[in-house]
Write a protein that holds these residues in place. Structure first.
Motif, PDB file in Angstrom:
ATOM      1  N   GLY A 211      12.347  11.677 -43.257  1.00 27.16           N
ATOM      2  CA  GLY A 211      13.098  10.855 -42.323  1.00 27.16           C
ATOM      3  C   GLY A 211      13.043  11.345 -40.890  1.00 27.16           C
ATOM      4  N   ALA A 212      11.869  11.767 -40.440  1.00 30.44           N
ATOM      5  CA  ALA A 212      11.756  12.360 -39.101  1.00 30.44           C
ATOM      6  C   ALA A 212      12.157  11.392 -37.999  1.00 30.44           C
ATOM      7  N   CYS A 213      11.930  10.110 -38.190  1.00 34.00           N
ATOM      8  CA  CYS A 213      12.230   9.158 -37.112  1.00 34.00           C
ATOM      9  C   CYS A 213      13.599   8.518 -37.297  1.00 34.00           C
ATOM     10  N   GLU A 214      14.358   9.017 -38.275  1.00 32.83           N
ATOM     11  CA  GLU A 214      15.725   8.529 -38.507  1.00 32.83           C
ATOM     12  C   GLU A 214      15.775   7.030 -38.778  1.00 32.83           C
ATOM     13  N   GLY A 215      14.808   6.554 -39.507  1.00 31.66           N
ATOM     14  CA  GLY A 215      14.875   5.180 -39.996  1.00 31.66           C
ATOM     15  C   GLY A 215      14.448   4.117 -39.009  1.00 31.66           C
TER      16      GLY A 215
ATOM     17  N   LEU B 159      11.322   3.299 -38.410  1.00 27.69           N
ATOM     18  CA  LEU B 159       9.981   2.852 -38.774  1.00 27.69           C
ATOM     19  C   LEU B 159       8.917   3.352 -37.796  1.00 27.69           C
ATOM     20  N   ALA B 160       9.063   4.592 -37.373  1.00 22.57           N
ATOM     21  CA  ALA B 160       8.104   5.175 -36.446  1.00 22.57           C
ATOM     22  C   ALA B 160       7.400   6.397 -37.038  1.00 22.57           C
ATOM     23  N   CYS B 161       7.569   6.617 -38.316  1.00 22.51           N
ATOM     24  CA  CYS B 161       6.868   7.722 -38.959  1.00 22.51           C
ATOM     25  C   CYS B 161       6.644   7.300 -40.397  1.00 22.51           C
TER      26      CYS B 161
ATOM     27  N   CYS C 201       9.166   9.548 -44.702  1.00 24.79           N
ATOM     28  CA  CYS C 201      10.103   9.177 -45.764  1.00 24.79           C
ATOM     29  C   CYS C 201       9.406   8.393 -46.869  1.00 24.79           C
TER      30      CYS C 201
ATOM     31  N   LEU D   8       9.124   3.009 -47.917  1.00 25.98           N
ATOM     32  CA  LEU D   8       9.671   3.997 -46.994  1.00 25.98           C
ATOM     33  C   LEU D   8      11.132   4.204 -47.340  1.00 25.98           C
TER      34      LEU D   8
ATOM     35  N   CYS E 219      13.675   5.339 -45.870  1.00 25.22           N
ATOM     36  CA  CYS E 219      14.724   4.947 -44.912  1.00 25.22           C
ATOM     37  C   CYS E 219      15.004   3.451 -44.960  1.00 25.22           C
TER      38      CYS E 219
END
Ligand code: FES
Length: 69
Positions: free
Chosen positions: A17-21, A23-25, A28, A64, A66
Motif C-alpha cells: 500500500g505504498a501509495c495509500e490507495g 492507484l499509483a503503485c 498492494c 489491488l 487497496c
C-alpha cells in the motif's frame, strides 16, 4: 476479512500500500484464491486494471488490495 486472505496467501506485506490507495503503485497486488475473488462485490475498474498490468506475476484472480478492502 482481507487480512486473513493476505496471511493465507502468504503475501509479503512489506511496502504494502505504498501509495495509500490512490492507484499509483502496485505494491498492494494480491493474488486471490478463486473463491475469494468471486466474493468481491465489485469488478476491477479500468484504473485498477491499468495498474495491475504493471504488477509482478499478474494472475486471473489478481486485485489491488487497496481497492478491495
Ligand atoms: Fe497503491 Fe493500492 S496502495 S495501488
Amino acid at each position: 476479512n482481507l487480512l486473513d486472505v493476505v496471511i493465507e496467501n502468504d503475501v509479503d506485506i512489506d511496502g504494502f500500500g505504498a501509495c495509500e490507495g490512490t492507484l499509483a503503485c502496485s505494491t498492494c497486488h494480491l493474488i486471490l484464491k478463486p473463491e475469494h475473488y468471486a466474493q468481491l462485490p465489485e469488478p476491477p475498474t479500468d484504473e485498477e486494471l491499468d495498474m495491475l498490468d504493471l504488477a509482478f506475476d499478474l494472475q486471473d484472480t489478481s486485485r489491488l488490495g487497496c481497492q478491495v478492502v
